[in-house]
Design an enzyme around this catalytic site. Sequence first.
Site, PDB file in Angstrom:
ATOM      1  N   GLY A  67       0.971  -1.354   0.052  1.00 61.34           N
ATOM      2  CA  GLY A  67       0.068   0.153   0.052  1.00 61.34           C
ATOM      3  C   GLY A  67       0.795   1.486   0.060  1.00 61.34           C
ATOM      4  O   GLY A  67       0.858   1.960   0.976  1.00 61.34           O
ATOM      5  N   ASP A 118      -2.413  -6.824  -5.075  1.00 65.80           N
ATOM      6  CA  ASP A 118      -3.617  -6.608  -4.205  1.00 65.80           C
ATOM      7  C   ASP A 118      -3.366  -7.485  -2.986  1.00 65.80           C
ATOM      8  O   ASP A 118      -3.378  -8.752  -3.357  1.00 65.80           O
ATOM      9  CB  ASP A 118      -5.017  -6.946  -5.268  1.00 65.80           C
ATOM     10  CG  ASP A 118      -6.376  -6.645  -4.297  1.00 65.80           C
ATOM     11  OD1 ASP A 118      -6.091  -6.640  -2.932  1.00 65.80           O
ATOM     12  OD2 ASP A 118      -7.330  -6.262  -4.759  1.00 65.80           O
ATOM     13  N   SER A 149       0.775   3.811  -2.472  1.00 68.66           N
ATOM     14  CA  SER A 149       0.132   4.839  -3.420  1.00 68.66           C
ATOM     15  C   SER A 149      -0.260   5.973  -2.450  1.00 68.66           C
ATOM     16  O   SER A 149      -0.231   7.166  -3.229  1.00 68.66           O
ATOM     17  CB  SER A 149      -0.880   4.414  -4.103  1.00 68.66           C
ATOM     18  OG  SER A 149      -2.157   4.023  -3.292  1.00 68.66           O
ATOM     19  N   SER A 150      -0.191   5.863  -1.012  1.00 65.26           N
ATOM     20  CA  SER A 150      -0.768   7.200  -0.495  1.00 65.26           C
ATOM     21  C   SER A 150      -0.262   7.129   0.951  1.00 65.26           C
ATOM     22  O   SER A 150       0.106   5.875   1.202  1.00 65.26           O
ATOM     23  CB  SER A 150      -2.357   7.480  -0.686  1.00 65.26           C
ATOM     24  OG  SER A 150      -2.829   6.549  -0.013  1.00 65.26           O
ATOM     25  N   ALA A 200     -12.523  -4.517  14.694  1.00 65.17           N
ATOM     26  CA  ALA A 200     -12.292  -6.259  14.725  1.00 65.17           C
ATOM     27  C   ALA A 200     -11.165  -6.585  14.009  1.00 65.17           C
ATOM     28  O   ALA A 200     -10.348  -7.371  14.322  1.00 65.17           O
ATOM     29  CB  ALA A 200     -13.612  -6.723  14.348  1.00 65.17           C
ATOM     30  N   SER A 201     -10.866  -5.857  12.768  1.00 61.75           N
ATOM     31  CA  SER A 201      -9.697  -6.237  11.964  1.00 61.75           C
ATOM     32  C   SER A 201      -8.592  -6.044  12.594  1.00 61.75           C
ATOM     33  O   SER A 201      -7.453  -6.903  12.438  1.00 61.75           O
ATOM     34  CB  SER A 201     -10.106  -5.626  10.518  1.00 61.75           C
ATOM     35  OG  SER A 201      -9.543  -4.172  10.661  1.00 61.75           O
ATOM     36  N   LYS A 202      -8.498  -4.913  13.467  1.00 56.80           N
ATOM     37  CA  LYS A 202      -7.256  -4.476  13.892  1.00 56.80           C
ATOM     38  C   LYS A 202      -7.050  -5.271  15.241  1.00 56.80           C
ATOM     39  O   LYS A 202      -5.670  -5.474  15.506  1.00 56.80           O
ATOM     40  CB  LYS A 202      -7.203  -3.067  14.111  1.00 56.80           C
ATOM     41  CG  LYS A 202      -7.258  -2.187  12.974  1.00 56.80           C
ATOM     42  CD  LYS A 202      -5.924  -2.296  11.962  1.00 56.80           C
ATOM     43  CE  LYS A 202      -5.755  -1.303  10.936  1.00 56.80           C
ATOM     44  NZ  LYS A 202      -4.839  -1.597  10.049  1.00 56.80           N
ATOM     45  N   SER A 227      -1.101  -1.855  12.640  1.00 56.42           N
ATOM     46  CA  SER A 227      -2.334  -2.050  13.526  1.00 56.42           C
ATOM     47  C   SER A 227      -3.048  -0.521  13.625  1.00 56.42           C
ATOM     48  O   SER A 227      -3.121   0.303  12.846  1.00 56.42           O
ATOM     49  CB  SER A 227      -2.247  -2.756  14.988  1.00 56.42           C
ATOM     50  OG  SER A 227      -3.495  -2.838  15.532  1.00 56.42           O
ATOM     51  N   TYR A 269     -13.734  -2.314  11.483  1.00 54.50           N
ATOM     52  CA  TYR A 269     -12.346  -1.804  11.235  1.00 54.50           C
ATOM     53  C   TYR A 269     -11.680  -2.378  12.861  1.00 54.50           C
ATOM     54  O   TYR A 269     -10.720  -2.773  12.592  1.00 54.50           O
ATOM     55  CB  TYR A 269     -12.598  -0.368  11.225  1.00 54.50           C
ATOM     56  CG  TYR A 269     -10.969   0.091  11.167  1.00 54.50           C
ATOM     57  CD1 TYR A 269     -10.286  -0.014  10.159  1.00 54.50           C
ATOM     58  CD2 TYR A 269     -10.508   0.919  12.209  1.00 54.50           C
ATOM     59  CE1 TYR A 269      -8.747   0.409   9.919  1.00 54.50           C
ATOM     60  CE2 TYR A 269      -9.136   1.474  12.116  1.00 54.50           C
ATOM     61  CZ  TYR A 269      -8.418   1.149  11.100  1.00 54.50           C
ATOM     62  OH  TYR A 269      -7.037   1.675  10.912  1.00 54.50           O
ATOM     63  N   LYS A 273      -3.099  -0.219  -8.070  1.00 52.60           N
ATOM     64  CA  LYS A 273      -2.905   0.585  -9.349  1.00 52.60           C
ATOM     65  C   LYS A 273      -1.741   0.595 -10.132  1.00 52.60           C
ATOM     66  O   LYS A 273      -0.884   0.121  -9.286  1.00 52.60           O
ATOM     67  CB  LYS A 273      -3.217   2.271  -9.015  1.00 52.60           C
ATOM     68  CG  LYS A 273      -4.235   2.403  -8.064  1.00 52.60           C
ATOM     69  CD  LYS A 273      -4.559   4.044  -7.501  1.00 52.60           C
ATOM     70  CE  LYS A 273      -5.253   4.108  -6.540  1.00 52.60           C
ATOM     71  NZ  LYS A 273      -4.415   4.325  -5.340  1.00 52.60           N
TER      72      LYS A 273
END
Length: 268
Positions: A9, A49, A11-12, A143-145, A127, A141, A35
Amino acid sequence: MHKVIFITGISSGFGKCTAEYLTQNGQVVYGTSRKSIESNNQINILKADVTDLASIKAAVETVLKKEGRIDVLINNAGMGISGPVEYASAEDIKVQMDTNFTGMVNVIHSVLPAMRKQQEGTIINISSIGGLMGLPFQGFYSASKYAIEGLSEALRMELKPFHIKVVVIRPGDFYTSFTSNRKIDGHLNENNPYEAQFLKTLSVIETDEKGGMKPDYLARKLGKIIGLKHPRSHYVIATAEQKLAVILKRLLPDSFFSGILGSHYGIK
Ligand SMILES: NC(=O)c1ccc[n+]([C@@H]2O[C@H](COP(=O)([O-])OP(=O)(O)OC[C@H]3O[C@@H](n4cnc5c(N)ncnc54)[C@H](OP(=O)(O)O)[C@@H]3O)[C@@H](O)[C@H]2O)c1
């Protein structure tokens, strides 16, 4: 000697700033984006990806063919979905977990065989403070962390015999494209019983992020951590107020802490 660093990740936001900072400081950086972006400043950009294991495996293979090793993996790619838990769609929950959690696992699976052979390496998992406390209207969000936190703790012990370190970074609010990339979920309309509260809380969330720290601060911190022989297992990189919230979460009774956090987000 330079290190070979693989970042997802770039790109930004954090990924971009970190890739630029590390490259300027003599490291060899490979970064992924979904991208097609032109490589610049000697950053090697690979199209991949994190939710597509084959694309990540191919990107890792490219690095290994060129460099023969990966010293540091920075698992940074991620995004946020906001909305009331009750109204979240199965599709959006899957996107959230697939990107932030399973995507990270895909990258770890792809890099570990090489790191184990090297008998050294560092895995840095991005995280969030939201991985230490459930944030209202960012339930999936968080939960994912939280999942990243648990996985990293287990992985750290499993990788100790191979001399591979696992470091977890818990940023507070930073102003990046994360805010504009946020997906709003929950079939919001005037009939949704959470609508008014959600919009009020979302405005606090966005104000906090837009007034947050600059991502190059985090990039510099990561640069330092990568240079340490014995990094800590985790770092909170946040304002003094947010660091205090992390400490209070550990010390205060749950009901008291939830009251303070809820009131920050405009929940009575
Ligand atoms: N900003 C904050 O306040 C904050 C706070 C705590 C934690 N974090 C975490 O920091 C990390 C970076 O976020 P950021 O603030 O820098 O946000 P950002 O500016 O939106 O950058 C997110 C990066 O993730 C990449 N990405 C998203 N989905 C991807 C996928 N499926 N596969 C590969 N790459 C993907 C994007 O690249 P492409 O779109 O080019 O693929 C982009 O480069 C995230 O894990 C986020 O949860 C951010």
